[in-house]
Design an enzyme around this catalytic site. Structure first.
Site, short mmCIF file in Angstrom:
data_model
loop_
_atom_site.label_atom_id
_atom_site.label_comp_id
_atom_site.label_asym_id
_atom_site.label_seq_id
_atom_site.Cartn_x
_atom_site.Cartn_y
_atom_site.Cartn_z
N ASP A 67 0.82 -1.22 0.00
CA ASP A 67 0.00 0.00 0.00
C ASP A 67 0.85 1.27 0.00
O ASP A 67 2.07 1.22 0.19
CB ASP A 67 -0.97 -0.01 1.20
CG ASP A 67 -0.28 -0.45 2.51
OD1 ASP A 67 0.96 -0.43 2.56
OD2 ASP A 67 -1.00 -0.80 3.46
N ASN A 137 -7.28 -2.63 14.50
CA ASN A 137 -8.66 -2.94 14.07
C ASN A 137 -8.72 -4.18 13.18
O ASN A 137 -9.75 -4.46 12.58
CB ASN A 137 -9.29 -1.74 13.36
CG ASN A 137 -8.55 -1.37 12.08
OD1 ASN A 137 -7.64 -2.08 11.66
ND2 ASN A 137 -8.93 -0.26 11.47
N HIS A 139 -6.97 -4.73 10.45
CA HIS A 139 -6.72 -4.56 9.01
C HIS A 139 -5.40 -5.21 8.59
O HIS A 139 -4.48 -5.34 9.38
CB HIS A 139 -6.80 -3.09 8.58
CG HIS A 139 -5.65 -2.22 9.00
ND1 HIS A 139 -5.71 -0.85 9.00
CD2 HIS A 139 -4.40 -2.51 9.42
CE1 HIS A 139 -4.57 -0.35 9.40
NE2 HIS A 139 -3.75 -1.33 9.66
P1 PGA Z 1 2.42 -1.41 12.77
O1 PGA Z 1 1.21 -1.33 11.73
O2 PGA Z 1 3.33 -2.50 12.27
O3 PGA Z 1 3.06 -0.06 12.71
O4 PGA Z 1 1.82 -1.74 14.10
C1 PGA Z 1 0.60 -2.50 11.29
C2 PGA Z 1 -0.59 -2.18 10.45
O5 PGA Z 1 -1.30 -1.20 10.75
O6 PGA Z 1 -0.84 -2.90 9.48
#
Ligand code: PGA
Length: 264
Positions: A67, A137, A139
């Site tokens: 992304d 959440n 995702h």
């Molecule tokens: P993080 O993010 O590795 O910074 O915790 C993970 C995500 O939101 O997919």
């Protein structure tokens, strides 16, 4: 599904690096699906160390990132282009022409652009190994809750929770991205193998829902239950809310005995 529970973040990163390095060594033309965020940083550090030690060659590898924020140019310090360059690509011999990250600066024909990204993945033979983090959440990529489980690469509005999680990284509130281009859940499920990494208590609820909860678009990562070759590598804190920890340890032991190749 394999659930590998490690003591802490360092062990999660080392285990993930062991698997990724093994996959690159056994297929020099591997197509990697890469992720950003704080979680895979340790993995990238380990891979860089292996490369510097002369143990890992990326010269024929290809990558597709999950992304990118909409509106951020590649040189923006919070863009995922910048992140990948800073934390991985500038330290290894990955050919820049083989690196694919969605372009956050497009301003029209989004569907066409996203279809081209999908087409490019296909043209390279599909993703062999997809690295994922997980949001609080649930995702994966920026497939926010209620994303279609069949979704493909597309423009996606970020949830309030994700925008809040990101706010601290931007000096100016108006700069905080509200949309992103992200691979879809269907795109992720098409990859041959998936490694999801998680660390810390803040991820425990999402991890438990992803592994033990019902498959639901409310928790995008739960769709991975439908994938035939997914490994969760998580630390004790992220495993905190799982109810079947003993069983996962048993499965892992049996895998080590009967099908050790699944762990390589
Ligand atoms: P993080 O993010 O590795 O910074 O915790 C993970 C995500 O939101 O997919």
């Amino acid at each position: 599904m394999l659930v590998v529970i490690k003591k802490d973040y360092e062990e999660v990163s080392r285990e993930a690096a062991r698997i990724v390095a093994g996959a690159v060594r056994s297929n020099s033309q591997i197509v990697l699906g890469l992720a950003t965020g704080s979680t895979p940083l340790g993995l990238y550090k380990e891979l860089i160390a292996l490369h510097r030690a002369g143990d890992l060659d990326f010269s024929q590898a290809t990558s597709f990132n999950l992304d990118e924020y909409l509106g951020l140019p590649a040189f923006h310090p919070q863009s995922f282009h910048f992140f990948m360059k800073q934390n991985f690509f500038s330290h290894v011999n990955f050919p820049s022409g083989n690196v694919h990250i969605p372009d956050g600066t497009i301003s029209r024909n989004y569907d066409e652009y996203c279809a081209q990204y999908e087409q490019s993945i296909k043209a390279h033979g599909g993703i062999d190994l997809q690295i994922l983090g997980i949001g609080r959440n649930g995702h994966v990529g920026f497939n926010e809750p209620t994303s279609s489980l069949a979704s493909r690469t597309r423009l996606k509005a970020l949830s309030r929770e994700t925008v809040e999680d990101n706010r601290h990284s931007f000096s100016n509130d108006s700069e905080v991205p509200k949309c992103a281009i992200t691979m879809g859940i269907g795109t992720i499920l098409d990859s041959r193998r998936v490694l999801l990494l998680a660390s810390g208590r803040s991820k425990a609820a999402a991890v438990a829902k992803a592994i033990e909860g019902p498959i639901t678009s409310s928790v995008s990562a739960s769709a991975l239950q439908m994938h035939a070759d997914v490994t969760f590598i998580i630390d004790e804190d992220a495993a905190y809310s799982l109810t079947q920890r003993d069983y996962y340890r048993h499965v892992l032991e049996m895998t080590q005995i009967f099908t050790p190749e699944r762990l390589s």
